[in-house]
Design a protein around this motif. Sequence first.
Motif, mmCIF file in Angstrom:
data_model
loop_
_atom_site.group_PDB
_atom_site.id
_atom_site.type_symbol
_atom_site.label_atom_id
_atom_site.label_comp_id
_atom_site.label_asym_id
_atom_site.label_seq_id
_atom_site.Cartn_x
_atom_site.Cartn_y
_atom_site.Cartn_z
ATOM 1 N N ALA A 94 0.838 -1.205 0.000
ATOM 2 C CA ALA A 94 0.000 0.000 0.000
ATOM 3 C C ALA A 94 0.872 1.253 0.000
ATOM 4 O O ALA A 94 0.584 2.220 -0.726
ATOM 5 C CB ALA A 94 -0.940 -0.007 1.203
ATOM 6 N N ILE A 95 1.927 1.234 0.777
ATOM 7 C CA ILE A 95 2.845 2.387 0.798
ATOM 8 C C ILE A 95 3.518 2.534 -0.561
ATOM 9 O O ILE A 95 3.661 3.642 -1.083
ATOM 10 C CB ILE A 95 3.866 2.256 1.942
ATOM 11 N N ALA A 96 3.924 1.415 -1.162
ATOM 12 C CA ALA A 96 4.531 1.457 -2.497
ATOM 13 C C ALA A 96 3.564 2.064 -3.513
ATOM 14 O O ALA A 96 3.960 2.887 -4.350
ATOM 15 C CB ALA A 96 4.945 0.053 -2.925
ATOM 16 N N LEU A 128 18.764 -3.759 -10.188
ATOM 17 C CA LEU A 128 17.306 -3.681 -10.099
ATOM 18 C C LEU A 128 16.873 -2.510 -9.220
ATOM 19 O O LEU A 128 15.875 -1.856 -9.493
ATOM 20 C CB LEU A 128 16.738 -5.000 -9.590
ATOM 21 N N LEU A 129 17.580 -2.279 -8.138
ATOM 22 C CA LEU A 129 17.481 -1.058 -7.337
ATOM 23 C C LEU A 129 18.891 -0.476 -7.362
ATOM 24 O O LEU A 129 19.843 -1.174 -7.019
ATOM 25 C CB LEU A 129 17.067 -1.363 -5.900
ATOM 26 N N HIS A 130 19.037 0.776 -7.767
ATOM 27 C CA HIS A 130 20.405 1.273 -7.932
ATOM 28 C C HIS A 130 20.628 2.732 -7.563
ATOM 29 O O HIS A 130 21.763 3.177 -7.513
ATOM 30 C CB HIS A 130 20.881 1.035 -9.371
ATOM 31 N N THR A 131 19.595 3.484 -7.275
ATOM 32 C CA THR A 131 19.812 4.874 -6.891
ATOM 33 C C THR A 131 19.831 4.978 -5.366
ATOM 34 O O THR A 131 19.192 4.182 -4.672
ATOM 35 C CB THR A 131 18.704 5.798 -7.444
ATOM 36 N N PRO A 132 20.551 5.964 -4.847
ATOM 37 C CA PRO A 132 20.543 6.145 -3.390
ATOM 38 C C PRO A 132 19.120 6.278 -2.827
ATOM 39 O O PRO A 132 18.826 5.725 -1.773
ATOM 40 C CB PRO A 132 21.365 7.419 -3.185
ATOM 41 N N GLN A 140 16.347 4.926 -3.976
ATOM 42 C CA GLN A 140 15.737 3.594 -3.963
ATOM 43 C C GLN A 140 16.280 2.757 -2.806
ATOM 44 O O GLN A 140 15.533 1.996 -2.183
ATOM 45 C CB GLN A 140 15.998 2.865 -5.281
ATOM 46 N N LEU A 141 17.562 2.905 -2.512
ATOM 47 C CA LEU A 141 18.166 2.130 -1.425
ATOM 48 C C LEU A 141 17.644 2.582 -0.067
ATOM 49 O O LEU A 141 17.423 1.757 0.821
ATOM 50 C CB LEU A 141 19.686 2.212 -1.490
ATOM 51 N N VAL A 142 17.423 3.876 0.091
ATOM 52 C CA VAL A 142 16.844 4.390 1.337
ATOM 53 C C VAL A 142 15.425 3.846 1.508
ATOM 54 O O VAL A 142 15.044 3.401 2.599
ATOM 55 C CB VAL A 142 16.861 5.934 1.362
ATOM 56 N N VAL A 143 14.645 3.842 0.437
ATOM 57 C CA VAL A 143 13.279 3.312 0.509
ATOM 58 C C VAL A 143 13.311 1.815 0.831
ATOM 59 O O VAL A 143 12.536 1.330 1.656
ATOM 60 C CB VAL A 143 12.509 3.587 -0.801
ATOM 61 N N ALA A 145 14.033 1.438 4.440
ATOM 62 C CA ALA A 145 12.842 1.802 5.208
ATOM 63 C C ALA A 145 11.818 0.667 5.166
ATOM 64 O O ALA A 145 11.159 0.372 6.171
ATOM 65 C CB ALA A 145 12.244 3.097 4.675
ATOM 66 N N SER A 146 11.697 0.014 4.027
ATOM 67 C CA SER A 146 10.774 -1.109 3.903
ATOM 68 C C SER A 146 11.193 -2.271 4.798
ATOM 69 O O SER A 146 10.351 -2.916 5.425
ATOM 70 C CB SER A 146 10.693 -1.556 2.445
ATOM 71 N N VAL A 147 12.498 -2.541 4.860
ATOM 72 C CA VAL A 147 12.997 -3.588 5.760
ATOM 73 C C VAL A 147 12.636 -3.243 7.203
ATOM 74 O O VAL A 147 12.166 -4.105 7.958
ATOM 75 C CB VAL A 147 14.524 -3.771 5.601
ATOM 76 N N LEU A 148 12.846 -1.988 7.595
ATOM 77 C CA LEU A 148 12.491 -1.568 8.953
ATOM 78 C C LEU A 148 10.994 -1.742 9.200
ATOM 79 O O LEU A 148 10.585 -2.233 10.258
ATOM 80 C CB LEU A 148 12.899 -0.109 9.188
#
Length: 175
Positions: free
Chosen positions: A28-30, A134-138, A140-143, A146-149
């Motif tokens: 939902a957040i995505a 597949l994820l490569h921008t800073p 995207q990595l922060v998001v 955050a998703s892992v958290l």
Amino acid sequence: MTADTEPPLRPAARAFAGSAVALVVAGAIAMLTRQPWLFPSLGPAIMLHVERPDRPESSPRNTVVGHLVALLAGYAFLLVTGLADQPSAVQEGVSGARIAAAAGSLAVTAAALVLLNAPHPPAGATTLIVSLGLLHTPAQLVVAFASVLLVTALDLLFNRATGRPMPLWSAPKKG
């Protein structure tokens, strides 16, 4: 009633519900943010959390440390190999540089998690997701972090609410 003596449908129902809740919230957040709050290695992490919450590799500590190391190693190898601004391996195929990024990031992630006494196998998928582009921008990595958290906190709360122990922040005993 312990996990060994409870009816088999109860753990299955718990795994079903816990997995669905975590992914629906992240999804939902995505959808609302149009950011990558869903990515493949969340699946195995969530499954560890809801199926075996008492295992060291399921602990929030190891989940957070594992994915953070993986994201950083994957991105570092994108930079070192000059692939940070290139299309993903899915789009442009596999090259020598891409193999070096993938192998290097996985090796560093594995070694770092051994040194940190923080086993979390899904982190191996996370570092490949990054080093394969597949994820490569800073951002995207922060998001992704955050998703892992988010899913780790949701799974911790879910396990607590359903009476399953999940150590908060402890490393496994060396043995």
